[in-house]
Write a protein that holds these residues in place. Structure first.
Motif, PDB file in Angstrom:
ATOM      1  N   PHE A 238     -10.310   5.184   1.419  1.00 45.02           N
ATOM      2  CA  PHE A 238      -8.924   5.246   1.889  1.00 45.02           C
ATOM      3  C   PHE A 238      -8.913   5.332   3.400  1.00 45.02           C
ATOM      4  O   PHE A 238      -9.885   5.764   4.026  1.00 45.02           O
ATOM      5  N   ASN A 239      -7.815   4.888   3.986  1.00 45.46           N
ATOM      6  CA  ASN A 239      -7.683   4.870   5.434  1.00 45.46           C
ATOM      7  C   ASN A 239      -7.088   6.171   5.944  1.00 45.46           C
ATOM      8  O   ASN A 239      -6.261   6.807   5.282  1.00 45.46           O
ATOM      9  N   MET A 240      -7.517   6.563   7.144  1.00 46.96           N
ATOM     10  CA  MET A 240      -7.000   7.754   7.800  1.00 46.96           C
ATOM     11  C   MET A 240      -6.582   7.406   9.222  1.00 46.96           C
ATOM     12  O   MET A 240      -7.253   6.641   9.905  1.00 46.96           O
ATOM     13  N   HIS A 241      -5.450   7.972   9.623  1.00 41.75           N
ATOM     14  CA  HIS A 241      -4.969   7.871  10.997  1.00 41.75           C
ATOM     15  C   HIS A 241      -5.102   9.216  11.687  1.00 41.75           C
ATOM     16  O   HIS A 241      -5.109  10.264  11.052  1.00 41.75           O
ATOM     17  N   THR A 251       5.517   7.134  13.924  1.00 40.62           N
ATOM     18  CA  THR A 251       4.267   7.177  13.155  1.00 40.62           C
ATOM     19  C   THR A 251       4.343   6.345  11.888  1.00 40.62           C
ATOM     20  O   THR A 251       3.318   5.867  11.390  1.00 40.62           O
ATOM     21  N   TYR A 252       5.551   6.175  11.340  1.00 42.70           N
ATOM     22  CA  TYR A 252       5.699   5.398  10.106  1.00 42.70           C
ATOM     23  C   TYR A 252       5.216   3.964  10.267  1.00 42.70           C
ATOM     24  O   TYR A 252       4.809   3.320   9.296  1.00 42.70           O
ATOM     25  N   LYS A 253       5.228   3.451  11.500  1.00 39.16           N
ATOM     26  CA  LYS A 253       4.760   2.081  11.717  1.00 39.16           C
ATOM     27  C   LYS A 253       3.267   1.961  11.445  1.00 39.16           C
ATOM     28  O   LYS A 253       2.799   0.931  10.930  1.00 39.16           O
ATOM     29  N   LYS A 254       2.498   2.990  11.815  1.00 39.27           N
ATOM     30  CA  LYS A 254       1.057   2.935  11.569  1.00 39.27           C
ATOM     31  C   LYS A 254       0.747   3.025  10.083  1.00 39.27           C
ATOM     32  O   LYS A 254      -0.142   2.334   9.575  1.00 39.27           O
ATOM     33  N   ILE A 255       1.469   3.881   9.369  1.00 39.46           N
ATOM     34  CA  ILE A 255       1.288   3.955   7.917  1.00 39.46           C
ATOM     35  C   ILE A 255       1.678   2.626   7.271  1.00 39.46           C
ATOM     36  O   ILE A 255       0.967   2.101   6.400  1.00 39.46           O
ATOM     37  N   SER A 256       2.796   2.057   7.714  1.00 39.83           N
ATOM     38  CA  SER A 256       3.252   0.779   7.151  1.00 39.83           C
ATOM     39  C   SER A 256       2.240  -0.334   7.408  1.00 39.83           C
ATOM     40  O   SER A 256       2.038  -1.210   6.555  1.00 39.83           O
ATOM     41  N   HIS A 257       1.603  -0.315   8.566  1.00 41.89           N
ATOM     42  CA  HIS A 257       0.590  -1.325   8.861  1.00 41.89           C
ATOM     43  C   HIS A 257      -0.527  -1.287   7.837  1.00 41.89           C
ATOM     44  O   HIS A 257      -0.917  -2.321   7.272  1.00 41.89           O
ATOM     45  N   LEU A 268      -3.244   7.674   4.892  1.00 36.32           N
ATOM     46  CA  LEU A 268      -2.518   8.889   5.291  1.00 36.32           C
ATOM     47  C   LEU A 268      -2.815   9.222   6.742  1.00 36.32           C
ATOM     48  O   LEU A 268      -3.727   8.667   7.353  1.00 36.32           O
ATOM     49  N   ASP A 269      -2.017  10.158   7.271  1.00 36.83           N
ATOM     50  CA  ASP A 269      -2.197  10.663   8.621  1.00 36.83           C
ATOM     51  C   ASP A 269      -3.017  11.938   8.535  1.00 36.83           C
ATOM     52  O   ASP A 269      -2.542  12.969   8.073  1.00 36.83           O
ATOM     53  N   GLY A 270      -4.263  11.887   9.017  1.00 31.52           N
ATOM     54  CA  GLY A 270      -5.160  13.027   8.930  1.00 31.52           C
ATOM     55  C   GLY A 270      -5.113  13.943  10.132  1.00 31.52           C
ATOM     56  O   GLY A 270      -5.733  15.005  10.118  1.00 31.52           O
ATOM     57  N   GLY A 305       4.710   5.471   2.811  1.00 31.91           N
ATOM     58  CA  GLY A 305       3.695   5.044   1.858  1.00 31.91           C
ATOM     59  C   GLY A 305       2.423   5.848   1.847  1.00 31.91           C
ATOM     60  O   GLY A 305       1.512   5.551   1.064  1.00 31.91           O
ATOM     61  N   ALA A 306       2.313   6.870   2.685  1.00 32.86           N
ATOM     62  CA  ALA A 306       1.103   7.693   2.671  1.00 32.86           C
ATOM     63  C   ALA A 306       1.007   8.476   1.365  1.00 32.86           C
ATOM     64  O   ALA A 306       2.027   8.885   0.801  1.00 32.86           O
TER      65      ALA A 306
END
Length: 456
Positions: A238-241, A251-257, A268-270, A305-306
Protein backbone atom coordinates in the motif's frame (compact mmCIF):
# COMPACT_ATOMS: atom_id res chain seq x y z
CA UNK A 1 24.50 -3.80 45.94
CA UNK A 2 25.52 -4.10 42.29
CA UNK A 3 22.30 -4.69 40.34
CA UNK A 4 23.85 -4.74 36.87
CA UNK A 5 24.27 -8.54 36.65
CA UNK A 6 20.64 -9.02 37.66
CA UNK A 7 19.51 -6.40 35.15
CA UNK A 8 21.46 -8.14 32.42
CA UNK A 9 19.80 -11.46 33.24
CA UNK A 10 16.39 -9.79 33.32
CA UNK A 11 17.00 -8.25 29.90
CA UNK A 12 17.74 -11.71 28.54
CA UNK A 13 14.90 -13.66 30.12
CA UNK A 14 12.09 -11.10 30.34
CA UNK A 15 11.39 -11.15 26.57
CA UNK A 16 11.27 -14.95 26.70
CA UNK A 17 8.38 -14.72 29.15
CA UNK A 18 6.48 -12.83 26.50
CA UNK A 19 7.32 -15.40 23.86
CA UNK A 20 5.78 -18.21 25.90
CA UNK A 21 2.67 -16.23 26.81
CA UNK A 22 2.62 -13.71 24.02
CA UNK A 23 -0.47 -12.00 22.76
CA UNK A 24 -1.27 -12.48 19.08
CA UNK A 25 -3.39 -10.31 16.84
CA UNK A 26 -4.92 -11.34 13.51
CA UNK A 27 -2.58 -10.72 10.61
CA UNK A 28 -3.57 -7.95 8.26
CA UNK A 29 -3.76 -8.16 4.48
CA UNK A 30 -4.99 -6.13 1.54
CA UNK A 31 -8.70 -6.53 0.79
CA UNK A 32 -9.85 -8.34 -2.32
CA UNK A 33 -10.75 -5.07 -4.04
CA UNK A 34 -7.22 -3.74 -3.26
CA UNK A 35 -8.57 -0.61 -1.55
CA UNK A 36 -8.43 -1.41 2.16
CA UNK A 37 -6.80 -3.52 4.84
CA UNK A 38 -8.65 -6.40 6.45
CA UNK A 39 -7.80 -9.02 9.04
CA UNK A 40 -6.99 -12.54 7.93
CA UNK A 41 -10.65 -13.38 8.69
CA UNK A 42 -11.74 -10.64 6.29
CA UNK A 43 -12.92 -8.09 8.88
CA UNK A 44 -12.47 -4.40 8.00
CA UNK A 45 -9.46 -2.68 9.56
CA UNK A 46 -9.45 1.11 9.80
CA UNK A 47 -5.85 2.26 10.32
CA UNK A 48 -5.81 4.77 13.19
CA UNK A 49 -2.14 5.28 13.96
CA UNK A 50 -0.01 7.41 16.24
CA UNK A 51 3.56 8.33 15.36
CA UNK A 52 5.89 7.37 18.21
CA UNK A 53 9.10 7.35 16.24
CA UNK A 54 11.37 7.32 19.34
CA UNK A 55 9.40 4.72 21.32
CA UNK A 56 12.05 1.97 21.21
CA UNK A 57 14.97 4.34 21.60
CA UNK A 58 13.96 6.79 24.33
CA UNK A 59 11.35 4.97 26.44
CA UNK A 60 12.06 2.48 29.16
CA UNK A 61 9.61 -0.36 29.75
CA UNK A 62 7.53 1.54 32.28
CA UNK A 63 7.23 4.55 29.99
CA UNK A 64 6.39 2.37 26.99
CA UNK A 65 3.66 0.62 28.96
CA UNK A 66 2.21 3.98 30.03
CA UNK A 67 2.22 5.27 26.45
CA UNK A 68 0.67 2.16 24.88
CA UNK A 69 -2.04 1.83 27.51
CA UNK A 70 -3.15 5.42 27.00
CA UNK A 71 -3.14 5.22 23.22
CA UNK A 72 -5.18 1.98 23.33
CA UNK A 73 -7.72 3.69 25.60
CA UNK A 74 -7.96 6.52 23.07
CA UNK A 75 -8.82 4.12 20.24
CA UNK A 76 -5.52 3.92 18.38
CA UNK A 77 -4.84 0.55 16.77
CA UNK A 78 -1.44 1.21 15.13
CA UNK A 79 1.78 2.79 16.42
CA UNK A 80 4.52 3.89 14.02
CA UNK A 81 7.99 3.42 15.54
CA UNK A 82 11.61 3.05 14.40
CA UNK A 83 14.23 0.45 15.35
CA UNK A 84 17.31 2.48 14.31
CA UNK A 85 15.89 5.76 15.49
CA UNK A 86 16.18 9.32 14.24
CA UNK A 87 17.62 11.20 17.21
CA UNK A 88 21.21 9.93 17.11
CA UNK A 89 19.75 6.45 17.24
CA UNK A 90 23.01 4.64 16.49
CA UNK A 91 25.25 6.30 19.06
CA UNK A 92 22.99 7.47 21.89
CA UNK A 93 22.01 4.38 23.94
CA UNK A 94 18.49 3.37 24.95
CA UNK A 95 17.53 3.69 28.65
CA UNK A 96 19.40 0.45 29.40
CA UNK A 97 22.68 1.60 27.90
CA UNK A 98 22.40 -0.35 24.65
CA UNK A 99 22.87 0.79 21.05
CA UNK A 100 21.34 -1.14 18.15
CA UNK A 101 24.43 -2.06 16.13
CA UNK A 102 27.88 -3.27 17.17
CA UNK A 103 30.39 -0.78 15.75
CA UNK A 104 27.52 0.77 13.76
CA UNK A 105 27.61 -2.24 11.48
CA UNK A 106 24.22 -3.40 10.08
CA UNK A 107 25.74 -6.87 9.82
CA UNK A 108 26.09 -6.91 13.62
CA UNK A 109 22.77 -6.11 15.35
CA UNK A 110 23.01 -5.93 19.13
CA UNK A 111 20.69 -8.57 20.68
CA UNK A 112 20.52 -6.69 24.00
CA UNK A 113 19.10 -3.62 22.28
CA UNK A 114 16.58 -5.66 20.33
CA UNK A 115 15.44 -7.54 23.43
CA UNK A 116 14.01 -4.19 24.54
CA UNK A 117 12.30 -3.84 21.14
CA UNK A 118 10.94 -7.39 21.58
CA UNK A 119 9.38 -6.45 24.89
CA UNK A 120 7.70 -3.30 23.62
CA UNK A 121 6.35 -5.15 20.59
CA UNK A 122 4.66 -7.62 22.90
CA UNK A 123 3.36 -4.82 25.12
CA UNK A 124 1.72 -3.35 22.02
CA UNK A 125 0.12 -6.65 21.06
CA UNK A 126 -1.23 -7.03 24.59
CA UNK A 127 -2.98 -3.68 24.15
CA UNK A 128 -4.43 -4.68 20.77
CA UNK A 129 -2.07 -2.36 18.89
CA UNK A 130 -0.30 -3.16 15.63
CA UNK A 131 3.21 -1.78 15.13
CA UNK A 132 4.18 -0.12 11.86
CA UNK A 133 7.87 -0.90 12.25
CA UNK A 134 10.52 1.08 10.41
CA UNK A 135 13.76 -0.94 10.49
CA UNK A 136 15.72 2.32 10.19
CA UNK A 137 15.26 6.05 9.88
CA UNK A 138 16.31 7.41 6.51
CA UNK A 139 19.37 9.30 7.75
CA UNK A 140 21.22 5.99 7.98
CA UNK A 141 21.00 5.90 4.17
CA UNK A 142 21.09 9.63 3.41
CA UNK A 143 21.84 12.14 6.17
CA UNK A 144 21.05 15.25 4.10
CA UNK A 145 20.89 18.60 5.95
CA UNK A 146 19.34 17.20 9.12
CA UNK A 147 19.77 14.01 11.06
CA UNK A 148 22.96 12.67 12.57
CA UNK A 149 23.23 9.41 10.69
CA UNK A 150 25.84 8.13 10.18
CA UNK A 151 25.19 6.71 6.74
CA UNK A 152 25.84 3.01 7.25
CA UNK A 153 23.74 1.17 4.66
CA UNK A 154 24.74 -0.34 1.34
CA UNK A 155 22.71 -2.68 -0.85
CA UNK A 156 24.53 -5.66 0.60
CA UNK A 157 24.20 -4.91 4.29
CA UNK A 158 20.65 -3.57 3.87
CA UNK A 159 19.69 -6.97 2.48
CA UNK A 160 21.43 -8.70 5.37
CA UNK A 161 19.89 -6.48 8.04
CA UNK A 162 16.48 -6.85 6.43
CA UNK A 163 16.81 -10.62 6.55
CA UNK A 164 17.93 -10.54 10.17
CA UNK A 165 15.13 -8.32 11.43
CA UNK A 166 12.52 -10.03 9.27
CA UNK A 167 13.55 -13.44 10.58
CA UNK A 168 13.59 -12.17 14.17
CA UNK A 169 9.97 -11.00 13.96
CA UNK A 170 8.55 -13.44 11.43
CA UNK A 171 6.16 -14.90 14.02
CA UNK A 172 4.85 -11.52 15.17
CA UNK A 173 1.44 -11.23 13.55
CA UNK A 174 0.97 -7.56 14.44
CA UNK A 175 3.91 -6.04 12.54
CA UNK A 176 3.47 -3.88 9.43
CA UNK A 177 6.79 -3.21 7.75
CA UNK A 178 7.63 0.36 6.73
CA UNK A 179 10.65 0.87 4.48
CA UNK A 180 12.23 4.32 4.26
CA UNK A 181 11.99 6.93 6.97
CA UNK A 182 11.52 10.59 6.06
CA UNK A 183 13.80 10.49 3.04
CA UNK A 184 12.96 10.58 -0.66
CA UNK A 185 15.29 8.61 -2.91
CA UNK A 186 17.72 10.86 -4.72
CA UNK A 187 18.03 10.71 -8.49
CA UNK A 188 21.19 9.06 -9.79
CA UNK A 189 21.98 7.52 -6.42
CA UNK A 190 21.84 4.06 -4.87
CA UNK A 191 18.98 5.07 -2.55
CA UNK A 192 16.23 3.17 -4.36
CA UNK A 193 18.43 0.08 -4.64
CA UNK A 194 19.17 0.17 -0.90
CA UNK A 195 15.50 0.46 0.05
CA UNK A 196 14.59 -2.34 -2.33
CA UNK A 197 17.36 -4.49 -0.86
CA UNK A 198 16.02 -3.87 2.66
CA UNK A 199 12.51 -4.82 1.54
CA UNK A 200 13.81 -7.92 -0.21
CA UNK A 201 15.77 -9.00 2.87
CA UNK A 202 12.71 -8.64 5.09
CA UNK A 203 10.63 -10.63 2.63
CA UNK A 204 13.13 -13.47 2.70
CA UNK A 205 13.51 -13.27 6.46
CA UNK A 206 9.80 -13.65 7.18
CA UNK A 207 9.47 -16.51 4.71
CA UNK A 208 8.04 -14.73 1.67
CA UNK A 209 6.54 -11.37 0.76
CA UNK A 210 3.05 -12.78 1.23
CA UNK A 211 3.88 -12.81 4.95
CA UNK A 212 5.16 -9.21 5.08
CA UNK A 213 2.64 -6.37 4.74
CA UNK A 214 4.82 -3.50 3.58
CA UNK A 215 4.90 0.18 2.60
CA UNK A 216 7.36 3.10 2.32
CA UNK A 217 7.46 6.32 4.40
CA UNK A 218 8.59 9.31 2.31
CA UNK A 219 9.08 13.00 2.86
CA UNK A 220 6.42 15.34 1.43
CA UNK A 221 6.45 14.81 -2.31
CA UNK A 222 4.28 15.09 -5.37
CA UNK A 223 2.23 14.11 -7.16
CA UNK A 224 2.17 10.94 -5.02
CA UNK A 225 4.14 9.70 -2.04
CA UNK A 226 5.71 6.25 -2.03
CA UNK A 227 4.05 5.73 -5.41
CA UNK A 228 6.51 8.13 -7.04
CA UNK A 229 9.24 5.48 -6.83
CA UNK A 230 7.82 2.11 -5.81
CA UNK A 231 4.20 1.80 -6.94
CA UNK A 232 4.94 -1.01 -9.38
CA UNK A 233 7.14 -2.95 -6.93
CA UNK A 234 5.55 -6.18 -5.77
CA UNK A 235 6.72 -5.68 -2.17
CA UNK A 236 4.82 -2.36 -1.84
CA UNK A 237 1.39 -3.48 -0.62
CA UNK A 238 0.00 0.00 0.00
CA UNK A 239 1.06 3.57 -0.61
CA UNK A 240 1.93 6.06 2.12
CA UNK A 241 2.16 9.84 2.00
CA UNK A 242 3.70 12.39 4.26
CA UNK A 243 1.56 15.46 3.56
CA UNK A 244 3.65 17.51 5.95
CA UNK A 245 3.17 20.08 8.67
CA UNK A 246 1.42 23.02 7.01
CA UNK A 247 -2.22 23.71 7.79
CA UNK A 248 -3.69 24.94 4.53
CA UNK A 249 -2.96 22.54 1.70
CA UNK A 250 -5.30 20.31 -0.33
CA UNK A 251 -4.08 16.94 0.95
CA UNK A 252 -7.05 15.21 -0.69
CA UNK A 253 -5.38 15.76 -4.07
CA UNK A 254 -2.46 13.53 -3.11
CA UNK A 255 -4.77 10.77 -1.89
CA UNK A 256 -6.85 11.11 -5.07
CA UNK A 257 -3.71 10.80 -7.20
CA UNK A 258 -2.77 7.46 -5.68
CA UNK A 259 -6.37 6.25 -5.66
CA UNK A 260 -6.45 6.60 -9.46
CA UNK A 261 -3.22 4.67 -10.12
CA UNK A 262 -2.96 1.25 -11.72
CA UNK A 263 -2.43 -1.33 -10.41
CA UNK A 264 -4.89 -0.46 -7.65
CA UNK A 265 -3.33 -0.27 -4.19
CA UNK A 266 -4.59 1.10 -0.87
CA UNK A 267 -3.29 4.52 0.18
CA UNK A 268 -3.16 6.72 3.28
CA UNK A 269 -1.45 9.71 4.85
CA UNK A 270 1.16 8.37 7.27
CA UNK A 271 2.39 11.77 8.47
CA UNK A 272 0.03 14.76 8.40
CA UNK A 273 0.10 18.02 10.35
CA UNK A 274 0.97 17.09 13.94
CA UNK A 275 -0.75 18.41 17.03
CA UNK A 276 1.40 20.99 18.88
CA UNK A 277 3.54 21.44 15.76
CA UNK A 278 4.77 24.81 14.43
CA UNK A 279 2.80 25.50 11.25
CA UNK A 280 5.20 25.07 8.34
CA UNK A 281 8.02 25.00 10.96
CA UNK A 282 7.45 28.73 11.48
CA UNK A 283 5.89 29.27 14.90
CA UNK A 284 6.94 32.92 15.09
CA UNK A 285 4.82 33.95 12.09
CA UNK A 286 2.28 31.14 11.72
CA UNK A 287 1.79 29.83 15.24
CA UNK A 288 1.13 26.22 16.14
CA UNK A 289 -1.31 23.73 14.68
CA UNK A 290 -4.97 23.86 15.69
CA UNK A 291 -7.26 20.85 16.23
CA UNK A 292 -9.70 22.00 13.54
CA UNK A 293 -6.92 22.05 10.93
CA UNK A 294 -5.81 18.54 11.88
CA UNK A 295 -9.40 17.24 11.81
CA UNK A 296 -10.03 18.78 8.41
CA UNK A 297 -6.94 17.12 6.90
CA UNK A 298 -7.88 13.74 8.36
CA UNK A 299 -11.47 13.78 7.10
CA UNK A 300 -10.40 15.11 3.73
CA UNK A 301 -7.92 12.27 3.30
CA UNK A 302 -10.27 9.48 4.32
CA UNK A 303 -13.19 10.80 2.27
CA UNK A 304 -10.87 11.09 -0.74
CA UNK A 305 -10.25 7.34 -0.52
CA UNK A 306 -7.64 6.65 2.14
CA UNK A 307 -8.16 3.39 4.06
CA UNK A 308 -7.21 5.02 7.37
CA UNK A 309 -5.29 7.91 8.86
CA UNK A 310 -2.24 8.56 11.00
CA UNK A 311 -2.15 11.12 13.78
CA UNK A 312 0.94 12.60 15.36
CA UNK A 313 1.89 14.87 18.22
CA UNK A 314 5.08 16.90 18.01
CA UNK A 315 5.86 16.38 21.69
CA UNK A 316 5.11 12.65 21.65
CA UNK A 317 6.95 11.44 18.55
CA UNK A 318 10.26 12.65 20.06
CA UNK A 319 9.25 11.65 23.64
CA UNK A 320 10.15 15.15 24.73
CA UNK A 321 10.90 15.95 28.38
CA UNK A 322 12.19 19.14 29.96
CA UNK A 323 15.52 17.38 30.50
CA UNK A 324 15.96 16.89 26.74
CA UNK A 325 16.75 19.37 24.01
CA UNK A 326 13.59 19.68 21.96
CA UNK A 327 13.45 19.48 18.19
CA UNK A 328 11.56 22.33 16.47
CA UNK A 329 10.03 23.82 19.58
CA UNK A 330 7.92 21.22 21.41
CA UNK A 331 5.44 22.84 23.81
CA UNK A 332 5.10 20.34 26.67
CA UNK A 333 6.42 17.00 28.01
CA UNK A 334 5.14 13.97 26.13
CA UNK A 335 3.19 12.49 29.04
CA UNK A 336 1.15 15.70 29.27
CA UNK A 337 0.72 15.82 25.50
CA UNK A 338 -0.95 12.41 25.48
CA UNK A 339 -4.13 14.21 26.61
CA UNK A 340 -4.31 16.89 23.91
CA UNK A 341 -7.72 17.39 22.21
CA UNK A 342 -7.07 15.65 18.88
CA UNK A 343 -5.61 12.59 20.58
CA UNK A 344 -9.08 12.05 22.05
CA UNK A 345 -11.02 13.01 18.90
CA UNK A 346 -9.42 10.82 16.24
CA UNK A 347 -11.41 7.81 17.45
CA UNK A 348 -14.57 9.55 16.26
CA UNK A 349 -13.31 9.30 12.67
CA UNK A 350 -12.55 5.59 13.05
CA UNK A 351 -15.91 4.91 14.71
CA UNK A 352 -17.78 6.80 12.00
CA UNK A 353 -16.15 4.95 9.12
CA UNK A 354 -16.74 1.56 10.73
CA UNK A 355 -20.38 2.38 11.48
CA UNK A 356 -21.42 1.77 7.86
CA UNK A 357 -20.38 -0.78 5.17
CA UNK A 358 -16.64 -0.22 4.89
CA UNK A 359 -15.23 -2.29 2.04
CA UNK A 360 -17.62 -0.84 -0.54
CA UNK A 361 -16.89 2.79 0.27
CA UNK A 362 -15.71 5.01 -2.59
CA UNK A 363 -14.94 8.71 -3.12
CA UNK A 364 -18.06 10.56 -4.31
CA UNK A 365 -17.12 14.10 -5.24
CA UNK A 366 -19.70 14.00 -8.02
CA UNK A 367 -22.31 14.48 -5.29
CA UNK A 368 -21.03 18.01 -4.60
CA UNK A 369 -22.74 20.53 -6.88
CA UNK A 370 -20.92 23.68 -7.92
CA UNK A 371 -17.32 24.82 -8.15
CA UNK A 372 -15.16 24.93 -5.06
CA UNK A 373 -11.81 26.51 -4.33
CA UNK A 374 -9.00 24.46 -2.77
CA UNK A 375 -9.17 26.18 0.60
CA UNK A 376 -10.26 25.39 4.16
CA UNK A 377 -13.94 25.46 3.14
CA UNK A 378 -13.63 22.60 0.65
CA UNK A 379 -16.49 20.11 1.11
CA UNK A 380 -15.78 16.47 0.27
CA UNK A 381 -17.99 13.40 -0.12
CA UNK A 382 -17.74 9.62 0.14
CA UNK A 383 -20.41 6.98 -0.29
CA UNK A 384 -21.23 3.31 -0.44
CA UNK A 385 -20.83 2.00 -3.99
CA UNK A 386 -23.97 -0.05 -3.36
CA UNK A 387 -25.90 3.12 -2.58
CA UNK A 388 -26.82 2.49 1.05
CA UNK A 389 -25.28 5.69 2.47
CA UNK A 390 -23.27 8.82 1.77
CA UNK A 391 -21.16 11.03 4.03
CA UNK A 392 -20.33 14.66 3.24
CA UNK A 393 -17.73 16.56 5.29
CA UNK A 394 -18.29 20.28 5.82
CA UNK A 395 -15.05 21.77 7.27
CA UNK A 396 -16.54 25.16 8.19
CA UNK A 397 -20.27 24.54 8.10
CA UNK A 398 -21.08 26.45 4.92
CA UNK A 399 -24.37 25.42 3.21
CA UNK A 400 -24.00 23.35 0.06
CA UNK A 401 -26.08 21.71 -2.66
CA UNK A 402 -25.81 17.91 -2.84
CA UNK A 403 -26.89 15.47 -5.54
CA UNK A 404 -28.12 12.40 -3.63
CA UNK A 405 -29.54 10.41 -6.56
CA UNK A 406 -26.74 7.81 -6.33
CA UNK A 407 -28.38 6.42 -3.19
CA UNK A 408 -30.85 3.56 -3.60
CA UNK A 409 -33.88 5.02 -1.84
CA UNK A 410 -36.08 7.99 -2.59
CA UNK A 411 -36.30 8.60 1.16
CA UNK A 412 -33.11 9.43 3.03
CA UNK A 413 -32.51 9.67 6.76
CA UNK A 414 -30.47 12.74 7.73
CA UNK A 415 -27.89 12.67 10.53
CA UNK A 416 -25.37 15.34 11.50
CA UNK A 417 -22.22 13.88 13.04
CA UNK A 418 -19.96 16.02 15.22
CA UNK A 419 -16.24 15.19 14.63
CA UNK A 420 -15.33 16.94 17.87
CA UNK A 421 -17.47 14.79 20.16
CA UNK A 422 -18.70 11.81 18.16
CA UNK A 423 -22.29 12.82 18.87
CA UNK A 424 -24.93 12.24 16.20
CA UNK A 425 -27.95 14.52 15.73
CA UNK A 426 -31.07 13.05 14.11
CA UNK A 427 -32.32 15.63 11.59
CA UNK A 428 -35.30 13.79 10.11
CA UNK A 429 -35.81 12.71 6.52
CA UNK A 430 -35.53 14.15 3.04
CA UNK A 431 -36.17 13.03 -0.51
CA UNK A 432 -33.40 12.02 -2.87
CA UNK A 433 -32.81 14.89 -5.29
CA UNK A 434 -30.23 16.33 -7.69
CA UNK A 435 -30.18 19.68 -5.89
CA UNK A 436 -30.88 19.33 -2.18
CA UNK A 437 -29.34 22.09 -0.07
CA UNK A 438 -28.01 21.20 3.38
CA UNK A 439 -27.03 23.60 6.15
CA UNK A 440 -24.92 22.26 9.03
CA UNK A 441 -26.03 22.98 12.62
CA UNK A 442 -23.28 25.61 13.16
CA UNK A 443 -20.95 27.55 10.96
CA UNK A 444 -17.42 29.03 11.06
CA UNK A 445 -13.85 27.81 11.54
CA UNK A 446 -13.82 24.93 13.99
CA UNK A 447 -17.48 24.10 13.26
CA UNK A 448 -16.94 21.08 11.05
CA UNK A 449 -19.73 18.53 10.52
CA UNK A 450 -20.39 15.31 8.66
CA UNK A 451 -23.71 14.97 6.91
CA UNK A 452 -24.80 11.29 6.81
CA UNK A 453 -27.50 10.31 4.34
CA UNK A 454 -28.83 6.76 4.82
CA UNK A 455 -31.11 5.10 2.30
CA UNK A 456 -34.24 3.81 4.07
Amino acid sequence: MNTKPFLALWLVFFPLCFVFGQETLPRLKVSDNQRFLVTEEGNPFFWMADTAWELFHRCDREEAAHYLKKRAEQGFNVVQAVALAEIDGLNTPNPYGETPLVNNDPNQPNPAYFSHVDTILQMAAAQGIYVALLPTWGDKVFTHSWGKGPEVFTEENAMAFGYWIGNRYKDQSHIIWVIGGDRNPRAKSSDEAIWRALASGIGEGVGGHDKALMTFHPQPAGPGGSSNWFHDDDWLDFNMHQTGHCANQPTYKKISHDYALQPVKPTLDGEPLYEDHPNCFNARELGYSLPEDIRRIMYWNVFAGAFGQSYGCHDVWQMYTTEREGINGPLRPWKEALYLPMANQVKHLKNLMLSRPFLTRIPAQEMIIGTQEDNEHFVIATRDSEGSYAMIYFPTGKPLVVDSRSLTSKTLQITWYDPRTGNAIDAGFTSSAPDGEFTPPTRGKGNDWVLILDAV
